[in-house]
Enzyme design. Structure first.
Site, PDB file in Angstrom:
ATOM      1  N   GLU A 234       5.567   5.726   3.887  1.00 14.02           N
ATOM      2  CA  GLU A 234       5.726   7.024   3.216  1.00 14.02           C
ATOM      3  C   GLU A 234       4.565   7.129   2.234  1.00 14.02           C
ATOM      4  O   GLU A 234       4.529   6.417   1.228  1.00 14.02           O
ATOM      5  CB  GLU A 234       7.063   7.093   2.458  1.00 14.02           C
ATOM      6  CG  GLU A 234       8.290   6.985   3.327  1.00 14.02           C
ATOM      7  CD  GLU A 234       8.582   8.235   4.153  1.00 14.02           C
ATOM      8  OE1 GLU A 234       7.792   9.198   4.116  1.00 14.02           O
ATOM      9  OE2 GLU A 234       9.620   8.233   4.843  1.00 14.02           O
TER      10      GLU A 234
ATOM     11  N   ASN B  91       6.873   6.259  -8.960  1.00 23.35           N
ATOM     12  CA  ASN B  91       7.187   7.660  -9.291  1.00 23.35           C
ATOM     13  C   ASN B  91       8.669   7.992  -9.176  1.00 23.35           C
ATOM     14  O   ASN B  91       9.157   8.816  -9.944  1.00 23.35           O
ATOM     15  CB  ASN B  91       6.304   8.626  -8.490  1.00 23.35           C
ATOM     16  CG  ASN B  91       6.542   8.561  -7.014  1.00 23.35           C
ATOM     17  OD1 ASN B  91       6.924   7.513  -6.494  1.00 23.35           O
ATOM     18  ND2 ASN B  91       6.346   9.653  -6.328  1.00 23.35           N
TER      19      ASN B  91
ATOM     20  N   CYS C   9       5.335  12.984  -4.303  1.00 26.52           N
ATOM     21  CA  CYS C   9       4.561  13.061  -3.061  1.00 26.52           C
ATOM     22  C   CYS C   9       4.729  14.412  -2.377  1.00 26.52           C
ATOM     23  O   CYS C   9       3.882  14.803  -1.588  1.00 26.52           O
ATOM     24  CB  CYS C   9       4.959  11.928  -2.131  1.00 26.52           C
ATOM     25  SG  CYS C   9       6.729  11.844  -1.881  1.00 26.52           S
TER      26      CYS C   9
ATOM     27  N   GLU D  29      12.654   8.283   7.199  1.00 23.00           N
ATOM     28  CA  GLU D  29      13.748   7.674   6.444  1.00 23.00           C
ATOM     29  C   GLU D  29      14.838   8.720   6.272  1.00 23.00           C
ATOM     30  O   GLU D  29      14.663   9.892   6.603  1.00 23.00           O
ATOM     31  CB  GLU D  29      13.248   7.195   5.081  1.00 23.00           C
ATOM     32  CG  GLU D  29      12.233   6.062   5.190  1.00 23.00           C
ATOM     33  CD  GLU D  29      11.936   5.433   3.842  1.00 23.00           C
ATOM     34  OE1 GLU D  29      10.995   5.892   3.182  1.00 23.00           O
ATOM     35  OE2 GLU D  29      12.664   4.491   3.454  1.00 23.00           O
TER      36      GLU D  29
HETATM   37  P1  NAD Z   1       0.275   2.363  -4.821  1.00 22.33           P
HETATM   38  O1  NAD Z   1      -0.095   2.438  -3.396  1.00 22.33           O
HETATM   39  O2  NAD Z   1      -0.775   2.018  -5.802  1.00 22.33           O
HETATM   40  O3  NAD Z   1       1.426   1.281  -5.042  1.00 22.33           O
HETATM   41  C1  NAD Z   1       2.663   1.344  -4.371  1.00 22.33           C
HETATM   42  C2  NAD Z   1       3.253  -0.037  -4.304  1.00 22.33           C
HETATM   43  O4  NAD Z   1       2.406  -0.869  -3.504  1.00 22.33           O
HETATM   44  C3  NAD Z   1       3.386  -0.751  -5.648  1.00 22.33           C
HETATM   45  O5  NAD Z   1       4.596  -1.483  -5.655  1.00 22.33           O
HETATM   46  C4  NAD Z   1       2.195  -1.683  -5.653  1.00 22.33           C
HETATM   47  O6  NAD Z   1       2.406  -2.824  -6.459  1.00 22.33           O
HETATM   48  C5  NAD Z   1       2.122  -2.066  -4.190  1.00 22.33           C
HETATM   49  N1  NAD Z   1       0.820  -2.567  -3.750  1.00 22.33           N
HETATM   50  C6  NAD Z   1      -0.410  -2.232  -4.246  1.00 22.33           C
HETATM   51  N2  NAD Z   1      -1.374  -2.927  -3.591  1.00 22.33           N
HETATM   52  C7  NAD Z   1      -0.743  -3.690  -2.668  1.00 22.33           C
HETATM   53  C8  NAD Z   1      -1.199  -4.620  -1.685  1.00 22.33           C
HETATM   54  N3  NAD Z   1      -2.487  -4.898  -1.507  1.00 22.33           N
HETATM   55  N4  NAD Z   1      -0.284  -5.233  -0.896  1.00 22.33           N
HETATM   56  C9  NAD Z   1       1.035  -4.946  -1.028  1.00 22.33           C
HETATM   57  N5  NAD Z   1       1.518  -4.105  -1.957  1.00 22.33           N
HETATM   58  C10 NAD Z   1       0.635  -3.460  -2.758  1.00 22.33           C
HETATM   59  O7  NAD Z   1       0.967   3.757  -5.138  1.00 22.33           O
HETATM   60  P2  NAD Z   1       1.526   4.272  -6.530  1.00 22.33           P
HETATM   61  O8  NAD Z   1       0.354   4.715  -7.334  1.00 22.33           O
HETATM   62  O9  NAD Z   1       2.485   3.289  -7.111  1.00 22.33           O
HETATM   63  O10 NAD Z   1       2.404   5.522  -6.037  1.00 22.33           O
HETATM   64  C11 NAD Z   1       1.862   6.776  -5.901  1.00 22.33           C
HETATM   65  C12 NAD Z   1       1.652   7.097  -4.422  1.00 22.33           C
HETATM   66  O11 NAD Z   1       2.860   7.002  -3.703  1.00 22.33           O
HETATM   67  C13 NAD Z   1       1.175   8.509  -4.209  1.00 22.33           C
HETATM   68  O12 NAD Z   1       0.121   8.533  -3.299  1.00 22.33           O
HETATM   69  C14 NAD Z   1       2.399   9.206  -3.606  1.00 22.33           C
HETATM   70  O13 NAD Z   1       2.115  10.315  -2.823  1.00 22.33           O
HETATM   71  C15 NAD Z   1       3.017   8.116  -2.833  1.00 22.33           C
HETATM   72  N6  NAD Z   1       4.443   8.413  -2.574  1.00 22.33           N
HETATM   73  C16 NAD Z   1       4.828   8.767  -1.322  1.00 22.33           C
HETATM   74  C17 NAD Z   1       6.149   9.090  -1.067  1.00 22.33           C
HETATM   75  C18 NAD Z   1       6.609   9.485   0.310  1.00 22.33           C
HETATM   76  O14 NAD Z   1       7.797   9.429   0.545  1.00 22.33           O
HETATM   77  N7  NAD Z   1       5.741   9.872   1.216  1.00 22.33           N
HETATM   78  C19 NAD Z   1       7.078   9.015  -2.081  1.00 22.33           C
HETATM   79  C20 NAD Z   1       6.636   8.655  -3.357  1.00 22.33           C
HETATM   80  C21 NAD Z   1       5.310   8.338  -3.586  1.00 22.33           C
END
Ligand code: NAD
Length: 454
Positions: free
Chosen positions: A230, A132, A264, A433
């Site tokens: 996060e 995102n 997020c 962070e």
């Molecule tokens: P996601 O959890 O599907 O993926 C995030 C990352 O994790 C990707 O690089 C993915 O390839 C990796 N990943 C997936 N499965 C994994 C595994 N088993 N082992 C290791 N890595 C793995 O999330 P997304 O759909 O890419 O992002 C959206 C989410 O991120 C939303 O829930 C959003 O709220 C959150 N987000 C949080 C913040 C924050 O700062 N709190 C900021 C941005 C996004």
């Protein structure tokens, strides 16, 4: 032939690039290179590390437009946002560079000697980033981790590897040592998991969904690996009856529509005091209908497409046509488009009011009084951010203390500045962070006592 990641332009569905996906063996080799580079980097004079990071920032600054255009194509971000994001990478590097020579330990009074603490780098840090905000989120960890003397392995999301790969090239151009900052585009369950379980990786910084974050935390426990998480959010935007309603309504659309709601911190639960509910909705509805949704490379566009077809289907599944509310406009044809949407008349515990949808969708829920507002605001397993609109200073302070979330704003929706701390309460995350302590999250504290009696 290695597995390829397919990068699509979300606004057109055209193929932007294919990128070979890193394997577990690639991760192993990268860890060896990173560990070798880290030893020299940690031993370098602080001023030299700071100078190289400043040079990296300057090279990024020379490529803002190129990086921004790449982000528009791979992530569908509006060009204005994308320029800000590339500039944010530069600023994060500059800010972290300023911390290298200030990363001091302490001297603690003890009898019979001298006691000092030393902040040591962790070694090799793994960063797993979501799609995102590919550039800023990668840099949130990369800049302070490098500044604190670590090497960095970054695994970008499957759909958005291109800006990360370009940043790694720019790091080399700036003179950062080979191997110190490497990008490993690949599948989460393959390259991401390989970083999580690798004994040579000292810490994982994960930004993404709460579900994956929990699984990563559990795996890290096996090695007591350091972890910063996060995660998701379902943040409230609380509008009290004594607020400047015009200002609150005018600011509401972009508080959950920025980045097409794939944020997020998006304020997706609009809580409005019942006595001003109708007036607020009268102000909000036209503002939603006027949002300009379309070609993200057009300077006038306020909202672009969603990242992927899968995300579009997910958002659709939460918003059946039968739900009442206000809907804006979105283009027809190719691309992953969804209109700005505000749902009304939904139950507090309806899936659209509880789950993180991660699209341009908010719900409006009425509340009775301050206690009811706080109850509703906290009725979620998440606790990332939130906004309060009121002209009463006492209420602003009481409510800011009572809402259990890491990043609040009063009469504003601002949450993120690189020099203020950011992170979640409850299931929105672990650790912080950014901010003044960003570098210390990438160090271990060693305590040394030196006897004066020997
Ligand atoms: P996601 O959890 O599907 O993926 C995030 C990352 O994790 C990707 O690089 C993915 O390839 C990796 N990943 C997936 N499965 C994994 C595994 N088993 N082992 C290791 N890595 C793995 O999330 P997304 O759909 O890419 O992002 C959206 C989410 O991120 C939303 O829930 C959003 O709220 C959150 N987000 C949080 C913040 C924050 O700062 N709190 C900021 C941005 C996004």
């Amino acid at each position: 032939m290695p597995h390829q990641l397919l990068v699509l332009n979300p606004a057109t569905e055209d193929v932007v690039a294919t990128v070979p996906a890193a394997t577990a063996e690639d991760v192993d080799a990268a860890v060896v290179r990173a560990a070798a580079a880290q030893r020299g980097w940690a031993a370098a004079a602080p001023a030299d590390r700071a100078r190289l990071l400043r040079r990296f920032a300057a090279v990024v600054d020379d490529h803002i437009e190129e990086l921004a255009r790449l982000e528009v194509r791979e992530a569908g971000h509006t060009i204005g946002n994308a320029r800000w994001e590339a500039g944010n990478v530069r600023d994060l590097l500059d800010f972290a560079a300023g911390g290298v020579e200030r990363l001091s330990g302490r001297q603690i009074p003890v009898p019979g000697g001298l006691d000092v603490t030393i902040l040591e780098p962790l070694g090799v840090v793994g960063v797993i980033a979501p799609w995102n905000f590919p550039m800023p989120i990668a840099a949130w960890a990369t800049a302070p981790a490098l500044a604190a003397g670590n090497a960095l392995l970054l695994k970008p999301a499957e759909t958005t590897p291109l800006t990360a790969l370009r940043l790694a090239e720019l790091a080399l151009e700036a003179g950062l040592p080979e191997g110190l900052f490497q990008v490993l585009p690949g599948e989460g369950a393959v390259a991401g998991d390989a970083l999580v379980v690798h004994p040579g990786v000292a810490k994982i910084v994960f930004t993404g969904s709460t579900k994956v974050g929990k699984a990563i935390m559990a795996k890290c426990a096996d090695q007591v690996k350091r972890v910063t998480l996060e995660l998701g959010g379902k943040s409230p935007n609380i509008v009290f009856a004594d607020a400047d309603l015009e200002a609150a309504a005018a600011a509401t659309p972009m508080s959950f529509l920025d980045n097409s709601g794939q944020d997020c911190c998006a304020r997706t639960r609009i809580l409005v005091q019942r006595s001003v509910y109708d007036r607020f909705m009268d102000l909000l509805a036209p503002a939603i209908e006027e949002i300009v949704v379309g070609d993200p490379s057009d300077e006038r566009t306020q909202m672009g497409p969603l990242i992927s077809r899968a995300q579009l289907e997910r958002v659709r599944s939460y918003v059946p046509d039968s739900l009442p509310g206000v809907r804006g406009k979105a283009p027809e044809g190719p691309g992953f488009w969804f209109p700005p949407t505000v749902l009304t008349g939904v139950a507090e515990d309806a899936p659209c009011a509880v789950d993180e949808i991660f699209g341009p969708v908010a719900v409006v829920l009425p509340f009775e009084d301050e206690d009811d507002a706080i109850r509703l605001a906290n009725a979620t397993p998440y606790g990332l951010s939130g906004s309060l609109w009121t002209r009463d200073v006492g209420r602003a302070l009481r409510a800011s203390r009572a809402v259990r979330a890491g990043n609040l704003s009063v009469n504003s929706h601002s949450s993120v500045r690189y020099w203020t701390p950011f992170g979640g309460y409850k299931q929105s995350g672990l650790g912080r962070e950014l901010g003044p302590d960003a570098l210390t999250a990438f160090t271990e504290t060693k305590n040394v006592f030196i006897s004066t009696e020997a």
